[in-house]
Design a protein around this motif. Structure first.
Motif, PDB file in Angstrom:
ATOM      1  N   VAL A 101     -34.561  57.542 -20.155  1.00  0.00           N
ATOM      2  CA  VAL A 101     -33.139  57.639 -19.935  1.00  0.00           C
ATOM      3  C   VAL A 101     -32.610  58.655 -19.111  1.00  0.00           C
ATOM      4  O   VAL A 101     -32.932  59.822 -19.351  1.00  0.00           O
ATOM      5  CB  VAL A 101     -32.404  57.416 -21.125  1.00  0.00           C
ATOM      6  N   VAL A 102     -31.926  58.502 -18.034  1.00  0.00           N
ATOM      7  CA  VAL A 102     -31.343  59.530 -17.256  1.00  0.00           C
ATOM      8  C   VAL A 102     -29.704  59.529 -17.512  1.00  0.00           C
ATOM      9  O   VAL A 102     -29.136  58.446 -17.337  1.00  0.00           O
ATOM     10  CB  VAL A 102     -31.489  59.348 -15.647  1.00  0.00           C
ATOM     11  N   GLU A 103     -29.205  60.263 -17.941  1.00  0.00           N
ATOM     12  CA  GLU A 103     -27.849  60.700 -18.490  1.00  0.00           C
ATOM     13  C   GLU A 103     -27.228  61.762 -18.153  1.00  0.00           C
ATOM     14  O   GLU A 103     -27.839  62.780 -18.035  1.00  0.00           O
ATOM     15  CB  GLU A 103     -27.586  60.320 -20.049  1.00  0.00           C
ATOM     16  N   ASP A 104     -25.841  61.710 -17.684  1.00  0.00           N
ATOM     17  CA  ASP A 104     -25.055  62.795 -17.348  1.00  0.00           C
ATOM     18  C   ASP A 104     -23.949  63.261 -18.466  1.00  0.00           C
ATOM     19  O   ASP A 104     -23.177  64.234 -17.886  1.00  0.00           O
ATOM     20  CB  ASP A 104     -24.522  62.322 -15.959  1.00  0.00           C
ATOM     21  N   ALA A 105     -24.076  62.632 -19.325  1.00  0.00           N
ATOM     22  CA  ALA A 105     -23.016  62.943 -20.401  1.00  0.00           C
ATOM     23  C   ALA A 105     -23.549  62.931 -21.617  1.00  0.00           C
ATOM     24  O   ALA A 105     -24.453  62.624 -22.025  1.00  0.00           O
ATOM     25  CB  ALA A 105     -21.992  61.933 -20.446  1.00  0.00           C
ATOM     26  N   PRO A 106     -23.084  64.193 -22.561  1.00  0.00           N
ATOM     27  CA  PRO A 106     -23.642  64.643 -23.894  1.00  0.00           C
ATOM     28  C   PRO A 106     -23.462  62.922 -24.781  1.00  0.00           C
ATOM     29  O   PRO A 106     -24.472  62.884 -25.385  1.00  0.00           O
ATOM     30  CB  PRO A 106     -22.660  65.234 -24.227  1.00  0.00           C
ATOM     31  N   ALA A 107     -22.514  62.287 -24.725  1.00  0.00           N
ATOM     32  CA  ALA A 107     -22.650  61.182 -25.569  1.00  0.00           C
ATOM     33  C   ALA A 107     -23.679  60.094 -25.101  1.00  0.00           C
ATOM     34  O   ALA A 107     -24.364  59.479 -26.044  1.00  0.00           O
ATOM     35  CB  ALA A 107     -21.397  60.111 -25.485  1.00  0.00           C
ATOM     36  N   GLY A 108     -24.058  60.112 -23.905  1.00  0.00           N
ATOM     37  CA  GLY A 108     -25.211  59.317 -23.408  1.00  0.00           C
ATOM     38  C   GLY A 108     -26.428  59.840 -23.756  1.00  0.00           C
ATOM     39  O   GLY A 108     -27.510  59.027 -24.171  1.00  0.00           O
ATOM     40  N   ILE A 109     -26.553  61.230 -23.763  1.00  0.00           N
ATOM     41  CA  ILE A 109     -27.882  61.594 -24.326  1.00  0.00           C
ATOM     42  C   ILE A 109     -28.020  61.672 -25.683  1.00  0.00           C
ATOM     43  O   ILE A 109     -29.132  61.222 -26.167  1.00  0.00           O
ATOM     44  CB  ILE A 109     -27.917  63.401 -23.931  1.00  0.00           C
ATOM     45  N   GLN A 110     -26.914  61.642 -26.564  1.00  0.00           N
ATOM     46  CA  GLN A 110     -26.953  61.506 -27.831  1.00  0.00           C
ATOM     47  C   GLN A 110     -27.430  60.269 -28.170  1.00  0.00           C
ATOM     48  O   GLN A 110     -28.133  59.841 -28.965  1.00  0.00           O
ATOM     49  CB  GLN A 110     -25.729  61.709 -28.567  1.00  0.00           C
ATOM     50  N   ALA A 111     -26.875  58.996 -27.423  1.00  0.00           N
ATOM     51  CA  ALA A 111     -27.212  57.692 -27.706  1.00  0.00           C
ATOM     52  C   ALA A 111     -28.632  57.300 -27.511  1.00  0.00           C
ATOM     53  O   ALA A 111     -29.170  56.814 -28.218  1.00  0.00           O
ATOM     54  CB  ALA A 111     -26.187  56.682 -26.791  1.00  0.00           C
ATOM     55  N   ALA A 112     -29.071  57.925 -26.379  1.00  0.00           N
ATOM     56  CA  ALA A 112     -30.476  57.758 -25.833  1.00  0.00           C
ATOM     57  C   ALA A 112     -31.420  58.222 -27.108  1.00  0.00           C
ATOM     58  O   ALA A 112     -32.432  57.659 -27.298  1.00  0.00           O
ATOM     59  CB  ALA A 112     -30.708  58.356 -24.659  1.00  0.00           C
ATOM     60  N   VAL A 113     -31.190  59.573 -27.351  1.00  0.00           N
ATOM     61  CA  VAL A 113     -32.162  60.218 -28.424  1.00  0.00           C
ATOM     62  C   VAL A 113     -32.111  59.400 -29.693  1.00  0.00           C
ATOM     63  O   VAL A 113     -33.088  59.102 -30.280  1.00  0.00           O
ATOM     64  CB  VAL A 113     -31.542  61.605 -28.695  1.00  0.00           C
ATOM     65  N   ALA A 114     -30.653  58.723 -30.025  1.00  0.00           N
ATOM     66  CA  ALA A 114     -30.658  58.038 -31.216  1.00  0.00           C
ATOM     67  C   ALA A 114     -31.383  56.761 -31.313  1.00  0.00           C
ATOM     68  O   ALA A 114     -31.869  56.296 -32.340  1.00  0.00           O
ATOM     69  CB  ALA A 114     -29.126  57.903 -31.669  1.00  0.00           C
ATOM     70  N   ALA A 115     -31.151  56.158 -29.939  1.00  0.00           N
ATOM     71  CA  ALA A 115     -32.347  55.060 -29.848  1.00  0.00           C
ATOM     72  C   ALA A 115     -33.738  55.158 -29.737  1.00  0.00           C
ATOM     73  O   ALA A 115     -34.547  54.326 -29.947  1.00  0.00           O
ATOM     74  CB  ALA A 115     -31.668  54.241 -28.707  1.00  0.00           C
ATOM     75  N   GLY A 116     -34.207  56.527 -29.713  1.00  0.00           N
ATOM     76  CA  GLY A 116     -35.660  56.699 -29.573  1.00  0.00           C
ATOM     77  C   GLY A 116     -36.135  56.983 -28.101  1.00  0.00           C
ATOM     78  O   GLY A 116     -37.351  56.729 -28.024  1.00  0.00           O
ATOM     79  N   CYS A 117     -35.225  57.026 -27.201  1.00  0.00           N
ATOM     80  CA  CYS A 117     -35.869  57.216 -25.941  1.00  0.00           C
ATOM     81  C   CYS A 117     -36.130  58.465 -25.459  1.00  0.00           C
ATOM     82  O   CYS A 117     -35.638  59.427 -26.208  1.00  0.00           O
ATOM     83  CB  CYS A 117     -34.502  56.501 -24.891  1.00  0.00           C
TER      84      CYS A 117
END
Length: 158
Positions: A101-117
């Motif tokens: 997952v390529v993300e530019d926002a903290p909430a997106g990074i948090q969501a990706a990590v929480a999903a296991g990506c």
């Protein structure tokens, strides 16, 4: 935050402003090359944006949307909840742990990590510190493309 404002009126005003800017929209630097490099590989767009808005922006830039698209309206809980990335992985037919997952926002990074990506932070709008949960941070989409190439997209591991 602005309880005195009418959300529907504000949405209409924002839509008018965005419609006026539509002719001046250019793709983000490196986006056409990155998307071309993904040709033939499964990928998805996961955004909190509205479908009509995103489709119009992509069309205005001449960029093609992927077959798998996940919008804020597709999930019950938006980022930073992992729902959107879990749904994208499911639609792609791959485990979330195999999704980059390529993300530019903290909430997106948090969501990706929480999903296991595997999360890659793009430091175009936030600092590396703000994107601290990302596995690695890069400064541009060209850097993302290099990262994918360097890891043999699909074969290497971060």
């Amino acid at each position: 935050m602005a309880a005195h404002l009418d959300p529907a009126a504000e949405r209409r005003a924002l839509d008018r402003l965005l419609a006026r800017e539509m002719g001046d929209i250019q793709p983000v630097e490196g986006a056409p090359e990155l998307l071309e490099s993904l040709s033939g590989s499964p990928w998805a767009i996961v955004t909190s944006g509205a479908r009509d808005f995103v489709e119009a922006r992509f069309a205005a830039t001449g960029l093609a949307l992927p077959a798998v698209q996940v919008y804020g309206s597709d999930v019950h809980q938006a980022k930073p909840a992992p729902d959107c990335f879990a749904l994208a992985a499911s639609r792609l037919g791959v485990p979330a742990s195999e999704c980059l997952v390529v993300e530019d926002a903290p909430a997106g990074i948090q969501a990706a990590v929480a999903a296991g990506c595997i999360a890659v932070g793009l430091t175009t709008t936030h600092t590396e510190e703000a994107l601290g949960q990302a596995r690695v941070c890069v400064a541009s989409l060209a850097d993302v493309q290099s990262l994918l190439t360097g890891y043999g997209f699909g074969g290497g591991r971060l």
